[in-house]
Design a protein around this motif. Structure first.
Motif, PDB file in Angstrom:
ATOM      1  N   SER A 112       0.791  -1.066   0.034  1.00 12.56           N
ATOM      2  CA  SER A 112      -0.011   0.023  -0.080  1.00 12.56           C
ATOM      3  C   SER A 112       0.842   1.135  -0.001  1.00 12.56           C
ATOM      4  O   SER A 112       1.861   1.498   0.725  1.00 12.56           O
ATOM      5  N   LYS A 113       0.564   2.232  -1.023  1.00 13.37           N
ATOM      6  CA  LYS A 113       1.390   3.330  -1.027  1.00 13.37           C
ATOM      7  C   LYS A 113       0.593   4.575  -0.770  1.00 13.37           C
ATOM      8  O   LYS A 113      -0.693   4.791  -1.247  1.00 13.37           O
ATOM      9  N   LEU A 114       0.971   5.499   0.211  1.00 16.96           N
ATOM     10  CA  LEU A 114       0.354   6.642   0.556  1.00 16.96           C
ATOM     11  C   LEU A 114       1.316   7.855  -0.253  1.00 16.96           C
ATOM     12  O   LEU A 114       2.423   7.987   0.192  1.00 16.96           O
ATOM     13  N   THR A 115       0.688   8.539  -1.267  1.00 19.44           N
ATOM     14  CA  THR A 115       1.450   9.613  -1.807  1.00 19.44           C
ATOM     15  C   THR A 115       1.126  10.934  -1.782  1.00 19.44           C
ATOM     16  O   THR A 115       0.033  11.152  -1.773  1.00 19.44           O
ATOM     17  N   PHE A 116       2.016  11.826  -1.423  1.00 24.14           N
ATOM     18  CA  PHE A 116       1.764  13.293  -1.266  1.00 24.14           C
ATOM     19  C   PHE A 116       2.492  14.097  -2.739  1.00 24.14           C
ATOM     20  O   PHE A 116       3.393  13.787  -2.833  1.00 24.14           O
ATOM     21  N   PHE A 117       1.338  14.552  -3.111  1.00 25.68           N
ATOM     22  CA  PHE A 117       1.784  15.365  -4.459  1.00 25.68           C
ATOM     23  C   PHE A 117       2.547  16.489  -4.238  1.00 25.68           C
ATOM     24  O   PHE A 117       3.419  17.226  -5.170  1.00 25.68           O
ATOM     25  N   ASN A 118       2.177  17.318  -3.152  1.00 21.96           N
ATOM     26  CA  ASN A 118       2.786  18.747  -3.007  1.00 21.96           C
ATOM     27  C   ASN A 118       2.838  18.856  -1.355  1.00 21.96           C
ATOM     28  O   ASN A 118       2.009  19.323  -0.875  1.00 21.96           O
ATOM     29  N   VAL A 119       3.919  18.225  -0.952  1.00 20.28           N
ATOM     30  CA  VAL A 119       4.013  18.391   0.577  1.00 20.28           C
ATOM     31  C   VAL A 119       3.796  19.750   1.397  1.00 20.28           C
ATOM     32  O   VAL A 119       4.408  20.781   0.906  1.00 20.28           O
ATOM     33  N   SER A 120       2.925  19.889   2.209  1.00 22.70           N
ATOM     34  CA  SER A 120       2.836  21.261   2.697  1.00 22.70           C
ATOM     35  C   SER A 120       3.274  21.058   4.316  1.00 22.70           C
ATOM     36  O   SER A 120       3.413  20.077   4.827  1.00 22.70           O
ATOM     37  N   ASP A 121       3.075  22.194   5.255  1.00 22.56           N
ATOM     38  CA  ASP A 121       3.906  22.160   6.514  1.00 22.56           C
ATOM     39  C   ASP A 121       2.721  21.259   7.206  1.00 22.56           C
ATOM     40  O   ASP A 121       3.284  20.542   8.022  1.00 22.56           O
ATOM     41  N   GLY A 122       1.534  21.212   6.842  1.00 21.53           N
ATOM     42  CA  GLY A 122       0.585  20.454   7.576  1.00 21.53           C
ATOM     43  C   GLY A 122       0.562  18.617   7.491  1.00 21.53           C
ATOM     44  O   GLY A 122       0.153  18.056   8.160  1.00 21.53           O
ATOM     45  N   ASP A 123       1.541  18.403   6.373  1.00 21.06           N
ATOM     46  CA  ASP A 123       1.539  16.980   5.947  1.00 21.06           C
ATOM     47  C   ASP A 123       2.632  16.509   6.939  1.00 21.06           C
ATOM     48  O   ASP A 123       2.552  15.253   7.151  1.00 21.06           O
ATOM     49  N   TYR A 124       3.528  17.097   7.465  1.00 21.99           N
ATOM     50  CA  TYR A 124       4.653  16.681   8.168  1.00 21.99           C
ATOM     51  C   TYR A 124       3.936  16.007   9.614  1.00 21.99           C
ATOM     52  O   TYR A 124       3.126  16.555  10.110  1.00 21.99           O
ATOM     53  N   GLY A 125       4.570  14.915  10.012  1.00 20.18           N
ATOM     54  CA  GLY A 125       3.957  14.141  11.348  1.00 20.18           C
ATOM     55  C   GLY A 125       4.070  12.792  11.332  1.00 20.18           C
ATOM     56  O   GLY A 125       4.690  12.207  10.439  1.00 20.18           O
ATOM     57  N   ASN A 126       3.149  12.399  12.106  1.00 25.59           N
ATOM     58  CA  ASN A 126       3.444  10.895  12.317  1.00 25.59           C
ATOM     59  C   ASN A 126       2.172  10.210  11.551  1.00 25.59           C
ATOM     60  O   ASN A 126       1.060  10.433  11.561  1.00 25.59           O
ATOM     61  N   TYR A 127       2.391   9.032  10.871  1.00 24.23           N
ATOM     62  CA  TYR A 127       1.435   8.028  10.243  1.00 24.23           C
ATOM     63  C   TYR A 127       1.497   6.769  10.729  1.00 24.23           C
ATOM     64  O   TYR A 127       2.486   6.320  10.975  1.00 24.23           O
ATOM     65  N   THR A 128       0.155   6.079  10.447  1.00 20.22           N
ATOM     66  CA  THR A 128       0.236   4.673  10.832  1.00 20.22           C
ATOM     67  C   THR A 128      -0.323   3.962   9.864  1.00 20.22           C
ATOM     68  O   THR A 128      -1.579   4.323   9.367  1.00 20.22           O
ATOM     69  N   CYS A 129      -0.057   2.752   9.310  1.00 16.41           N
ATOM     70  CA  CYS A 129      -0.564   2.068   8.300  1.00 16.41           C
ATOM     71  C   CYS A 129      -1.089   0.657   8.976  1.00 16.41           C
ATOM     72  O   CYS A 129      -0.420  -0.084   9.854  1.00 16.41           O
ATOM     73  N   VAL A 130      -2.267   0.463   8.801  1.00 16.95           N
ATOM     74  CA  VAL A 130      -2.949  -1.047   9.459  1.00 16.95           C
ATOM     75  C   VAL A 130      -3.416  -1.877   8.541  1.00 16.95           C
ATOM     76  O   VAL A 130      -4.073  -1.437   7.438  1.00 16.95           O
ATOM     77  N   ALA A 131      -2.742  -3.189   8.600  1.00 17.75           N
ATOM     78  CA  ALA A 131      -3.069  -4.227   7.704  1.00 17.75           C
ATOM     79  C   ALA A 131      -4.225  -5.140   8.116  1.00 17.75           C
ATOM     80  O   ALA A 131      -3.947  -5.482   9.299  1.00 17.75           O
ATOM     81  N   ILE A 132      -5.387  -5.512   7.665  1.00 16.01           N
ATOM     82  CA  ILE A 132      -6.424  -6.188   8.324  1.00 16.01           C
ATOM     83  C   ILE A 132      -6.794  -7.295   7.343  1.00 16.01           C
ATOM     84  O   ILE A 132      -7.156  -7.202   6.142  1.00 16.01           O
ATOM     85  N   ASN A 133      -6.759  -8.414   7.834  1.00 20.27           N
ATOM     86  CA  ASN A 133      -7.726  -9.642   7.258  1.00 20.27           C
ATOM     87  C   ASN A 133      -8.729 -10.164   8.190  1.00 20.27           C
ATOM     88  O   ASN A 133      -8.582  -9.823   9.366  1.00 20.27           O
ATOM     89  N   LYS A 134      -9.406 -11.347   8.098  1.00 21.51           N
ATOM     90  CA  LYS A 134     -10.469 -11.985   8.654  1.00 21.51           C
ATOM     91  C   LYS A 134      -9.883 -12.584  10.022  1.00 21.51           C
ATOM     92  O   LYS A 134     -10.493 -12.936  10.818  1.00 21.51           O
ATOM     93  N   LEU A 135      -8.634 -12.906   9.995  1.00 18.95           N
ATOM     94  CA  LEU A 135      -7.949 -13.441  11.137  1.00 18.95           C
ATOM     95  C   LEU A 135      -7.168 -12.557  12.045  1.00 18.95           C
ATOM     96  O   LEU A 135      -6.703 -12.880  13.189  1.00 18.95           O
ATOM     97  N   GLY A 136      -6.881 -11.231  11.622  1.00 19.01           N
ATOM     98  CA  GLY A 136      -6.544 -10.406  12.438  1.00 19.01           C
ATOM     99  C   GLY A 136      -5.838  -9.154  11.924  1.00 19.01           C
ATOM    100  O   GLY A 136      -6.182  -8.905  10.874  1.00 19.01           O
ATOM    101  N   SER A 137      -5.136  -8.266  12.558  1.00 24.46           N
ATOM    102  CA  SER A 137      -4.650  -7.020  12.101  1.00 24.46           C
ATOM    103  C   SER A 137      -2.962  -6.843  12.701  1.00 24.46           C
ATOM    104  O   SER A 137      -2.583  -7.328  13.579  1.00 24.46           O
TER     105      SER A 137
END
Length: 307
Positions: A229-254
């Motif tokens: 999974s890719k999260l793309t920022f095309f024009n990074v602004s001051d508000g884009d900087y910070g902490n991000y979390t990626c969660v992967a989920i299927n029927k057996l857990g995450s």
């Protein structure tokens, strides 16, 4: 009579105990009645009937396979069209599985809640291929993801040789690779990549702090391709900087991992002339004076050489 939530919890506990290889118990051994039936051997393509004696005053009943619920009373939970309800009354609770395949092999449990006590009845189905005899089968105890793959069986007699293959798929909860922090210059393009190992394939969710991000949100794009999974920022602004979390989920857990999108300051032409210290603290200082002195010397050097 117990409510549906209680029954779902009871069934869930039964499945959990089965997966962990523990004996099924409920409310103490003295109040439970658990039975293990003989193995049922069936050839591939045939139909198998799973019968469970009822008796007493039954309030809830269910048939479960290795990891999911097939029937809860008259309600069918399985999406498999080969599974159907045959009988459900005070005497017995019977379901059938048509066109049995090798993937149907394993343990099945009938869980019954009566007015006096809960009880379970378990049975193990063994599936044989077209040329297999009663004692020719492969048993894989404690199945794990490393056991997944294609298995080949060869049967030989005086007339012919037959080879059959069986694909074994092992489902497991996602495992996410550790997130890699990314530095991006203001106004430039940035990409955060999240990779998960899971069967079945995982669905992905992205969050900034505690707020979920959706595709197209604030100019961001989310593209999921298989295990990536890719999260793309095309024009990074001051508000884009910070902490991000990626969660992967299927029927057996995450599973999840975190990223930091941080600012990178590009050096300007003036900071390049002033030297490394100026790039770090933004001031010329003694290095700046020294650089200007060198430049003046270079400019006047041709005139000095004439004399």
């Amino acid at each position: 009579m117990k409510n549906p939530l209680y029954w779902a919890m009871l069934v869930g506990m039964t499945v959990l105990l089965m997966e962990q290889g523990l004996p099924v118990r409920s409310q103490g051994d003295s109040q439970s009645d658990n039975k293990v039936m003989d193995n049922i051997t069936v050839r591939q393509g045939e139909t198998v009937f799973l019968r469970c004696a009822q008796g007493d005053v039954v309030t809830h009943t269910a048939w479960l396979n290795r990891s999911s619920i097939l029937y809860a009373g008259e309600d069918k939970w399985s999406v498999d069209p080969r599974v159907s309800l045959v009988t459900l009354n005070q005497e017995e609770f019977t379901i059938k599985i048509e066109n049995v395949d090798m993937t149907d092999e394993g343990q099945y449990v009938c869980a019954v809640q009566t007015s006096s006590r809960p009880r379970t009845t378990s049975v193990h189905i063994l599936v044989q291929g077209d040329l297999a005899s009663d004692d020719e089968y492969l048993e894989i105890p404690s199945i794990s993801r490393q056991r997944a793959g294609t298995y080949e069986c060869t049967a030989v007699n005086d007339i012919d040789t037959d080879v059959q293959t069986v694909d074994v798929t092992v489902n497991y909860a996602p495992t996410v690779s550790e997130g890699r922090d990314v530095g991006v210059t203001l106004g430039q393009r940035g990409v955060l990549e999240c990779e998960a190992d899971a069967v079945p394939e995982a669905d992905f969710e992205w969050y900034k702090d505690d707020r979920r991000i959706f595709n197209g949100f604030d100019g961001m794009e989310i593209v999921n391709t298989g295990s990536l999974s890719k999260l793309t920022f095309f024009n990074v602004s001051d508000g884009d900087y910070g902490n991000y979390t990626c969660v992967a989920i299927n029927k057996l857990g995450s599973s999840n991992t975190s990223f930091l999108l941080y600012v990178v300051i590009e050096p300007t032409s003036s900071t390049l002339l002033q030297g490394p210290r100026a790039v770090q603290d933004g001031s010329g200082g003694a290095m700046g004076v020294h650089s200007h002195t060198c430049l003046l010397f270079i400019v006047f050097l041709p005139f000095l050489l004439r004399f």
